[in-house]
Design a protein around this motif. Sequence first.
Motif, mmCIF file in Angstrom:
data_model
loop_
_atom_site.group_PDB
_atom_site.id
_atom_site.type_symbol
_atom_site.label_atom_id
_atom_site.label_comp_id
_atom_site.label_asym_id
_atom_site.label_seq_id
_atom_site.Cartn_x
_atom_site.Cartn_y
_atom_site.Cartn_z
ATOM 1 N N ASP A 186 0.834 -1.198 0.000
ATOM 2 C CA ASP A 186 0.000 0.000 0.000
ATOM 3 C C ASP A 186 0.872 1.253 0.000
ATOM 4 O O ASP A 186 2.102 1.165 -0.058
ATOM 5 N N ASP A 187 0.233 2.411 0.069
ATOM 6 C CA ASP A 187 0.928 3.705 0.051
ATOM 7 C C ASP A 187 1.935 3.859 1.183
ATOM 8 O O ASP A 187 2.946 4.542 1.043
ATOM 9 N N ALA A 188 1.641 3.221 2.319
ATOM 10 C CA ALA A 188 2.518 3.334 3.485
ATOM 11 C C ALA A 188 3.658 2.316 3.448
ATOM 12 O O ALA A 188 4.464 2.245 4.377
ATOM 13 N N GLY A 189 3.732 1.511 2.374
ATOM 14 C CA GLY A 189 4.794 0.509 2.269
ATOM 15 C C GLY A 189 4.524 -0.751 3.062
ATOM 16 O O GLY A 189 5.421 -1.550 3.299
ATOM 17 N N LYS A 190 3.268 -0.960 3.449
ATOM 18 C CA LYS A 190 2.905 -2.170 4.190
ATOM 19 C C LYS A 190 2.415 -3.228 3.202
ATOM 20 O O LYS A 190 1.652 -2.935 2.283
ATOM 21 N N PRO A 191 2.860 -4.484 3.393
ATOM 22 C CA PRO A 191 2.392 -5.549 2.498
ATOM 23 C C PRO A 191 0.904 -5.826 2.726
ATOM 24 O O PRO A 191 0.466 -5.923 3.867
ATOM 25 N N VAL A 192 0.150 -5.914 1.628
ATOM 26 C CA VAL A 192 -1.278 -6.203 1.731
ATOM 27 C C VAL A 192 -1.634 -7.579 1.183
ATOM 28 O O VAL A 192 -2.695 -8.112 1.493
ATOM 29 N N ASP A 193 -0.745 -8.166 0.374
ATOM 30 C CA ASP A 193 -0.990 -9.495 -0.167
ATOM 31 C C ASP A 193 0.308 -10.002 -0.788
ATOM 32 O O ASP A 193 1.243 -9.221 -1.019
ATOM 33 N N VAL A 194 0.354 -11.296 -1.073
ATOM 34 C CA VAL A 194 1.516 -11.888 -1.709
ATOM 35 C C VAL A 194 1.042 -13.022 -2.617
ATOM 36 O O VAL A 194 0.036 -13.669 -2.336
ATOM 37 N N VAL A 195 1.752 -13.203 -3.733
ATOM 38 C CA VAL A 195 1.464 -14.295 -4.649
ATOM 39 C C VAL A 195 2.769 -15.062 -4.836
ATOM 40 O O VAL A 195 3.790 -14.482 -5.192
ATOM 41 N N TRP A 196 2.711 -16.371 -4.581
ATOM 42 C CA TRP A 196 3.885 -17.230 -4.718
ATOM 43 C C TRP A 196 3.404 -18.658 -4.879
ATOM 44 O O TRP A 196 2.195 -18.901 -4.979
ATOM 45 N N PHE A 197 4.313 -19.634 -4.870
ATOM 46 C CA PHE A 197 3.910 -20.998 -5.180
ATOM 47 C C PHE A 197 2.970 -21.605 -4.146
ATOM 48 O O PHE A 197 2.281 -22.574 -4.436
ATOM 49 N N ARG A 198 2.883 -21.041 -2.957
ATOM 50 C CA ARG A 198 1.941 -21.546 -1.946
ATOM 51 C C ARG A 198 0.619 -20.776 -1.931
ATOM 52 O O ARG A 198 -0.314 -21.179 -1.269
ATOM 53 N N GLN A 199 0.567 -19.657 -2.633
ATOM 54 C CA GLN A 199 -0.680 -18.892 -2.806
ATOM 55 C C GLN A 199 -0.651 -18.335 -4.220
ATOM 56 O O GLN A 199 -0.076 -17.276 -4.468
ATOM 57 N N LEU A 200 -1.270 -19.049 -5.150
ATOM 58 C CA LEU A 200 -1.150 -18.742 -6.568
ATOM 59 C C LEU A 200 -2.023 -17.581 -7.038
ATOM 60 O O LEU A 200 -1.927 -17.177 -8.190
ATOM 61 N N LYS A 201 -2.851 -17.045 -6.143
ATOM 62 C CA LYS A 201 -3.742 -15.952 -6.550
ATOM 63 C C LYS A 201 -3.879 -14.961 -5.402
ATOM 64 O O LYS A 201 -3.996 -15.350 -4.243
ATOM 65 N N SER A 202 -3.863 -13.649 -5.751
ATOM 66 C CA SER A 202 -4.105 -12.630 -4.727
ATOM 67 C C SER A 202 -5.558 -12.754 -4.257
ATOM 68 O O SER A 202 -6.411 -13.268 -4.983
ATOM 69 N N ARG A 203 -5.831 -12.280 -3.061
ATOM 70 C CA ARG A 203 -7.178 -12.398 -2.495
ATOM 71 C C ARG A 203 -8.232 -11.736 -3.374
ATOM 72 O O ARG A 203 -9.360 -12.198 -3.453
ATOM 73 N N ASP A 204 -7.859 -10.644 -4.054
ATOM 74 C CA ASP A 204 -8.829 -9.953 -4.911
ATOM 75 C C ASP A 204 -8.869 -10.529 -6.324
ATOM 76 O O ASP A 204 -9.686 -10.127 -7.143
ATOM 77 N N GLY A 205 -7.958 -11.454 -6.649
ATOM 78 C CA GLY A 205 -7.943 -12.104 -7.955
ATOM 79 C C GLY A 205 -7.244 -11.326 -9.061
ATOM 80 O O GLY A 205 -7.210 -11.779 -10.209
ATOM 81 N N SER A 206 -6.640 -10.189 -8.746
ATOM 82 C CA SER A 206 -6.003 -9.365 -9.782
ATOM 83 C C SER A 206 -4.622 -9.881 -10.198
ATOM 84 O O SER A 206 -4.130 -9.549 -11.273
ATOM 85 N N VAL A 207 -3.986 -10.696 -9.350
ATOM 86 C CA VAL A 207 -2.655 -11.228 -9.633
ATOM 87 C C VAL A 207 -2.713 -12.748 -9.517
ATOM 88 O O VAL A 207 -3.172 -13.277 -8.505
ATOM 89 N N VAL A 208 -2.239 -13.442 -10.576
ATOM 90 C CA VAL A 208 -2.317 -14.902 -10.606
ATOM 91 C C VAL A 208 -0.980 -15.487 -11.070
ATOM 92 O O VAL A 208 -0.453 -15.114 -12.117
ATOM 93 N N HIS A 209 -0.454 -16.419 -10.281
ATOM 94 C CA HIS A 209 0.766 -17.173 -10.617
ATOM 95 C C HIS A 209 0.330 -18.417 -11.383
ATOM 96 O O HIS A 209 -0.593 -19.101 -10.972
ATOM 97 N N THR A 210 0.991 -18.730 -12.493
ATOM 98 C CA THR A 210 0.558 -19.857 -13.324
ATOM 99 C C THR A 210 1.047 -21.208 -12.816
ATOM 100 O O THR A 210 0.637 -22.239 -13.334
ATOM 101 N N GLY A 211 1.931 -21.236 -11.824
ATOM 102 C CA GLY A 211 2.372 -22.511 -11.256
ATOM 103 C C GLY A 211 3.870 -22.597 -11.098
ATOM 104 O O GLY A 211 4.628 -21.851 -11.700
#
Length: 193
Positions: free
Chosen positions: A58-83
């Motif tokens: 976010d604007d304050a530099g705080k992590p709000v979500d992460v996408v990686w091999f253990r979580q292939l999709k952001s909670r809002d669905g805007s970012v998706v890892h293919t595998g």
Amino acid sequence: MSVNLTKGQKISLDKEAGATLNQVTMGLGWDAVKSKGFLGFGAKGADIDLDASCALFDDAGKPVDVVWFRQLKSRDGSVVHTGDNRTGAGDGDDEQINVSLQQVPATVKSIVFTVNSFTGQSFAQVQNAYCRLLDASSGKEVARFDLSVQGEHNAQIMAKLYRHNGEWKLHAIGENGKGRTFDDLMPQIAQHL
């Protein structure tokens, strides 16, 4: 035409693509350095598991979500890892992360992409490593950043997508680090937010 990025370079995605980008793909590719076999025969590379990840801030530099091999999709669905690719075998991108720029919540200021050697090998054992940004709708490469600066590091902060004056820009960070997952890089990432 694709831009070959250098460490620290910043570009406007829309200007480089020649149009407003709605969806982009960050591709990561690599090969294991081939070991020397008997008289040059039987050379093969060890399996190296590089992992592409991204963290949303976010604007304050705080992590709000992460996408990686253990979580292939952001909670809002805007970012998706293919595998997860665990060897780097094959041609082209070994791992990809797709970002729907228009769906990224307005509260997200930046998305930082990292690569880590989950198996722990240093980048001295990796060759032909790159990350590239594609216009997902056309498949056209917009920018490419060579990661094959070999060394004893086993992680790298690749690049940052960020909002500036109503448009998305790309900053090629290319900073070496240590760690098997993105989480190990979080203190270092904080310096680039």
